[in-house]
Design a protein around this motif. Structure first.
Motif, PDB file in Angstrom:
ATOM      1  N   LYS A 349       0.814  -1.207   0.000  1.00  0.00           N
ATOM      2  CA  LYS A 349       0.000   0.000   0.000  1.00  0.00           C
ATOM      3  C   LYS A 349       0.851   1.261   0.000  1.00  0.00           C
ATOM      4  CE  LYS A 349      -3.749   2.145   2.679  1.00  0.00           C
ATOM      5  NZ  LYS A 349      -4.618   2.000   3.869  1.00  0.00           N
ATOM      6  N   SER A 350       2.006   1.214   0.646  1.00  0.00           N
ATOM      7  CA  SER A 350       2.862   2.400   0.747  1.00  0.00           C
ATOM      8  C   SER A 350       4.136   2.280  -0.076  1.00  0.00           C
ATOM      9  CB  SER A 350       3.228   2.652   2.218  1.00  0.00           C
ATOM     10  OG  SER A 350       3.908   1.532   2.760  1.00  0.00           O
ATOM     11  N   HIS A 351       4.220   1.232  -0.914  1.00  0.00           N
ATOM     12  CA  HIS A 351       5.464   0.991  -1.660  1.00  0.00           C
ATOM     13  C   HIS A 351       5.532   1.867  -2.904  1.00  0.00           C
ATOM     14  CE1 HIS A 351       8.934  -1.200  -3.186  1.00  0.00           C
ATOM     15  NE2 HIS A 351       8.331  -1.253  -4.362  1.00  0.00           N
ATOM     16  N   ILE A 352       6.653   2.572  -3.064  1.00  0.00           N
ATOM     17  CA  ILE A 352       6.961   3.312  -4.283  1.00  0.00           C
ATOM     18  C   ILE A 352       8.392   2.966  -4.674  1.00  0.00           C
ATOM     19  CG2 ILE A 352       7.189   5.570  -5.375  1.00  0.00           C
ATOM     20  CD1 ILE A 352       5.204   6.690  -3.418  1.00  0.00           C
ATOM     21  N   GLU A 353       8.578   2.651  -5.939  1.00  0.00           N
ATOM     22  CA  GLU A 353       9.894   2.209  -6.393  1.00  0.00           C
ATOM     23  C   GLU A 353      10.316   3.005  -7.619  1.00  0.00           C
ATOM     24  OE1 GLU A 353      11.598  -1.918  -8.262  1.00  0.00           O
ATOM     25  OE2 GLU A 353      10.480  -2.050  -6.366  1.00  0.00           O
ATOM     26  N   LEU A 354      11.544   3.498  -7.611  1.00  0.00           N
ATOM     27  CA  LEU A 354      12.102   4.204  -8.754  1.00  0.00           C
ATOM     28  C   LEU A 354      12.931   3.225  -9.563  1.00  0.00           C
ATOM     29  CD1 LEU A 354      12.523   6.926 -10.201  1.00  0.00           C
ATOM     30  CD2 LEU A 354      14.560   7.248  -8.801  1.00  0.00           C
ATOM     31  N   ILE A 355      12.561   3.079 -10.818  1.00  0.00           N
ATOM     32  CA  ILE A 355      13.279   2.162 -11.701  1.00  0.00           C
ATOM     33  C   ILE A 355      14.450   2.915 -12.334  1.00  0.00           C
ATOM     34  CG2 ILE A 355      13.053   0.695 -13.751  1.00  0.00           C
ATOM     35  CD1 ILE A 355      10.056   0.463 -13.046  1.00  0.00           C
ATOM     36  N   ASP A 356      15.671   2.407 -12.125  1.00  0.00           N
ATOM     37  CA  ASP A 356      16.898   3.024 -12.656  1.00  0.00           C
ATOM     38  C   ASP A 356      17.144   4.401 -12.039  1.00  0.00           C
ATOM     39  OD1 ASP A 356      17.279   0.827 -14.333  1.00  0.00           O
ATOM     40  OD2 ASP A 356      16.061   1.721 -15.925  1.00  0.00           O
ATOM     41  N   ASP A 357      17.622   4.393 -10.796  1.00  0.00           N
ATOM     42  CA  ASP A 357      17.814   5.662 -10.089  1.00  0.00           C
ATOM     43  C   ASP A 357      18.915   6.528 -10.701  1.00  0.00           C
ATOM     44  OD1 ASP A 357      19.902   3.936  -9.151  1.00  0.00           O
ATOM     45  OD2 ASP A 357      20.196   5.289  -7.459  1.00  0.00           O
ATOM     46  N   HIS A 358      19.786   5.953 -11.553  1.00  0.00           N
ATOM     47  CA  HIS A 358      20.853   6.777 -12.136  1.00  0.00           C
ATOM     48  C   HIS A 358      20.299   7.841 -13.082  1.00  0.00           C
ATOM     49  CE1 HIS A 358      20.267   3.614 -15.204  1.00  0.00           C
ATOM     50  NE2 HIS A 358      20.682   4.515 -16.062  1.00  0.00           N
ATOM     51  N   HIS A 359      19.032   7.672 -13.493  1.00  0.00           N
ATOM     52  CA  HIS A 359      18.425   8.682 -14.356  1.00  0.00           C
ATOM     53  C   HIS A 359      18.149   9.987 -13.614  1.00  0.00           C
ATOM     54  CE1 HIS A 359      18.326   5.907 -17.585  1.00  0.00           C
ATOM     55  NE2 HIS A 359      17.308   5.182 -17.142  1.00  0.00           N
ATOM     56  N   LEU A 360      18.258   9.977 -12.281  1.00  0.00           N
ATOM     57  CA  LEU A 360      18.133  11.226 -11.526  1.00  0.00           C
ATOM     58  C   LEU A 360      19.264  12.197 -11.839  1.00  0.00           C
ATOM     59  CD1 LEU A 360      17.064  10.003  -7.961  1.00  0.00           C
ATOM     60  CD2 LEU A 360      15.688  11.351  -9.549  1.00  0.00           C
ATOM     61  N   LYS A 361      20.312  11.706 -12.506  1.00  0.00           N
ATOM     62  CA  LYS A 361      21.449  12.574 -12.807  1.00  0.00           C
ATOM     63  C   LYS A 361      21.060  13.755 -13.688  1.00  0.00           C
ATOM     64  CE  LYS A 361      24.849   8.835 -12.434  1.00  0.00           C
ATOM     65  NZ  LYS A 361      25.844   7.984 -13.155  1.00  0.00           N
ATOM     66  N   GLY A 362      19.961  13.631 -14.400  1.00  0.00           N
ATOM     67  CA  GLY A 362      19.534  14.712 -15.282  1.00  0.00           C
ATOM     68  C   GLY A 362      18.728  15.791 -14.606  1.00  0.00           C
ATOM     69  N   ILE A 363      18.507  15.668 -13.301  1.00  0.00           N
ATOM     70  CA  ILE A 363      17.605  16.593 -12.607  1.00  0.00           C
ATOM     71  C   ILE A 363      18.163  18.011 -12.525  1.00  0.00           C
ATOM     72  CG2 ILE A 363      18.451  16.311 -10.234  1.00  0.00           C
ATOM     73  CD1 ILE A 363      15.430  16.043  -9.455  1.00  0.00           C
TER      74      ILE A 363
END
Length: 648
Positions: A349-363
């Motif tokens: 119910k509270s699970h959130i998952e980011l697929i491929d966290d290295h894509h945060l590099k573009g932030i």
């Protein structure tokens, strides 16, 4: 002897069956099973089958406890649904007393009917109870009257299209743009949701609806005063509202206004764009639902907000941020505040998952980003160096990113940052050097005070120069004596008003040394009003030096005594939780803490003789009221000897 009804009395004095079962039956049973399991004779049994059976029984009992916790949430939600009925009925009575026209009362009576329907639906949805939609014709009516009675859908249409709702719509359109936009944000959340005020204000900051937390609090209070939102208060000692909810009628009206003005892309029921197309090209804001992927969604070229309302899996690409320079709010993480027991029972119910966290590099391309929340997202191992390029960032929420191991040193470049939360990130081992550069920081949660010989790590003393810091929470993993030496610097935090200290895990040998250590002395900032201590490892305190401390909280740990040598104690609120070793008499407590107005002691078996109510709470107001009532009802005693009175 207290009655089951008294034991089950919940918030606001209402009777909660689930609370009676949990507190009065399940919790004592689990305690008894723990005693059985800890018995030497039981532990010494040759066969392990008995232990396995006992463990199985305890697991099943905990599952039952989780079920009753969920039932309690449903009961509280249903109880709150009666509030509008009480208000409407009171309005009708007042109107009648003032000689009002019967015709003007019809919308309010219709509103009562709608709310009853909402309660029926809530009961049916929560407990799978089939409720007859229409009244039976034998209830003093003939068949024709029953057939001609208005349906629930008809009553809903009557209220939706009636003068009362039209007046509310006109009121919304007549608001100044700033207040109207803040209000319309509430349409994004599910019906019946309890929304944290802080998270709502963070969204407003991201959109530039408000410039600061103080401005956000003022606008929130305006919405409360206008009765568009209802505050949710869960703490008997605190008058400040930390959360709110929206009445279902008002939410439906807000959804309609948000859709018609292209403020949000939601369907008439308030759900987000369908999972099949994820099309947000009509509006500047995208509220994600249905567990879909972000990557394939269509967005407006001037997108200002991404808000994850119900999406469990988020997929990005490095290039996704490239053309999002207008983004002010990115809330990819969790907005709900889940009960810990509920999280264990229903982890998805509270699970959130980011697929491929290295894509945060573009932030780093989001140059106008002011609010970024990755709260509670799994599989984020590191915050990239690009975070330092977000020069406008005001709020960064990384709480409960349980896989986070590295906090980039570039985070200290965020000159406008006011709020940073890295609490419950248990794999973080240190803080990067340079926190003193973030001069605008007002709230810092989860700062680590650690044993580290590494260079370029931040120590607590570096924070002293943060003159705007008013709220700080730290996690200590040092031995008590060494921590006491380092925490002495807290006395120099001139603007600090709230402090939370959490002691981490230590080895069994160190734990034994800690509990038997000398008294712990803590010198506090001169303006500190609230101190919250988690898992304090020693049996007793020495001194807490502070003239301004009003609220003192202890949760967990080995504390045996509440005796604190600090001269005249001005603490007014005392909260104690899960202190199994605490042994302290009420009379001594009142002598040492003469200014007390509120005491709460949950799961503290050594204070059973304290004069607490069924919610494990004592208040000075209630004590004064009870004493006055008892005195007024006490009959005049006859002039007889005590022995005769006792025999009588």
């Amino acid at each position: 002897m207290s009655t089951p009804e008294a034991e089950a009395e919940g918030e606001g004095g209402c009777i909660l069956f689930s609370k009676y079962i949990d507190d009065g039956i399940l919790t004592p049973l689990l305690s008894s099973l723990q005693v059985i399991g800890d018995a030497k004779s039981f532990r010494g049994a040759e066969s392990s089958s008995d232990l396995a059976q006992l463990d199985s029984i305890r697991d099943m009992m905990r599952e039952l406890q989780a079920i009753f916790v969920k039932m309690g949430e449903n009961e509280r939600r249903i109880v709150h649904l009666f509030d509008p009925i009480e208000e409407l009925v009171d309005d009708v009575l007042n109107s009648l007393a003032a000689g009002g026209e019967i015709s003007t009362l019809q919308p309010k009576l219709a509103g009562v009917g709608v709310q009853i329907g909402i309660i029926r639906e809530a009961i049916s949805g929560s407990y799978k109870i089939k409720i007859q939609e229409e009244p039976s014709p034998d209830r003093g009516r003939d068949v024709e009257d029953s057939a001609s009675a208005p349906t629930m859908a008809g009553i809903r249409r009557c209220v939706r299209d009636g003068e009362q709702m039209a007046h509310l719509r006109r009121a919304v359109h007549g608001m100044d743009e700033q207040l109207r936009h803040c209000l319309l944000c509430l349409a994004a959340f599910p019906e019946g949701a309890v929304i944290k005020k802080r998270l709502l204000i963070h969204w407003w900051i991201g959109e530039k609806f408000v410039s600061s937390l103080e401005d956000g609090n003022e606008l929130f209070q305006q919405l409360v005063d206008l009765r568009f939102v209802r505050t949710v208060r869960r703490r008997g000692h605190c008058d400040t509202a930390h959360a709110c909810t929206v009445h279902p009628w008002i939410r439906r009206m807000l959804v309609a206004v948000a859709r018609s003005s292209a403020f949000l892309e939601i369907d008439p029921d308030g759900n987000g764009a369908s999972a099949s197309n994820n099309d947000f090209s009509r509006t500047h804001r995208a509220c994600l639902h249905d567990g879909g992927l972000l990557q394939g969604s269509r967005f407006h070229p001037q997108l200002s907000t991404i808000y994850n309302v119900g999406q469990s899996y988020v997929k990005l690409s490095t290039a996704w941020f490239t053309y999002r320079s207008q983004l002010g709010t990115v809330q990819l993480g969790q907005w709900r505040v889940a009960d810990p027991v509920d999280q264990i029972a229903y982890p998805r119910k509270s699970h959130i998952e980011l697929i491929d966290d290295h894509h945060l590099k573009g932030i780093g391309a989001c140059k106008n980003l002011r609010y970024l929340s990755l709260r509670g997202i799994s599989r984020i191992m590191a915050i990239p160096a690009a975070i330092g390029e977000l020069a406008e960032l005001v709020v960064l929420d990384l709480r409960a990113c349980h896989d986070l191991q590295v906090l980039a040193k570039e985070i200290t470049k965020l000159q406008k940052l006011q709020y940073l939360d890295v609490s419950e990130c248990y794999l973080l081992v240190d803080m990067p050097e340079g926190f003193n550069k973030m001069s605008q920081l007002q709230v810092l949660k989860g700062f680590l005070v650690v044993n580290s010989n590494k260079r370029n790590t931040c120590n607590l003393g570096e924070l002293v120069s943060l003159s705007n810091l008013r709220k700080l929470s730290i996690s200590v993993s040092k031995k008590l004596k060494r921590a006491e030496d380092e925490l002495k610097v807290l006395a120099n935090f001139a603007s600090l008003a709230s402090l939370k200290i959490t002691w981490g895990m230590v080895s069994p040998r160190d734990a034994a040394d800690e509990s038997d250590a000398a008294k712990f002395n803590l010198v506090l900032p001169s303006n500190l009003s609230k101190l919250d201590l988690y898992c304090f490892p020693s049996r007793q305190f020495g001194t807490i030096s502070s003239d301004s401390l009003k609220k003192l909280y202890f949760t967990g740990g080995k504390l045996h005594s509440l005796e604190i040598q600090n001269g005249e104690c001005k603490v007014e609120v005392l909260r104690l939780r899960c202190l199994k070793d605490l042994q302290f008499c009420w009379e001594e407590l009142r002598e040492l803490y003469p200014m007390l107005e509120f005491v709460e002691a949950q799961h503290c078996s050594g204070v059973a003789n304290w004069p607490l109510d069924n919610n494990k709470v004592w208040t000075k107001d209630a004590e004064t009221s009870n004493a006055a009532s008892a005195q007024s009802e006490e009959p005049t005693a006859p002039d007889v000897c005590p022995e005769i009175v006792e025999e009588g």
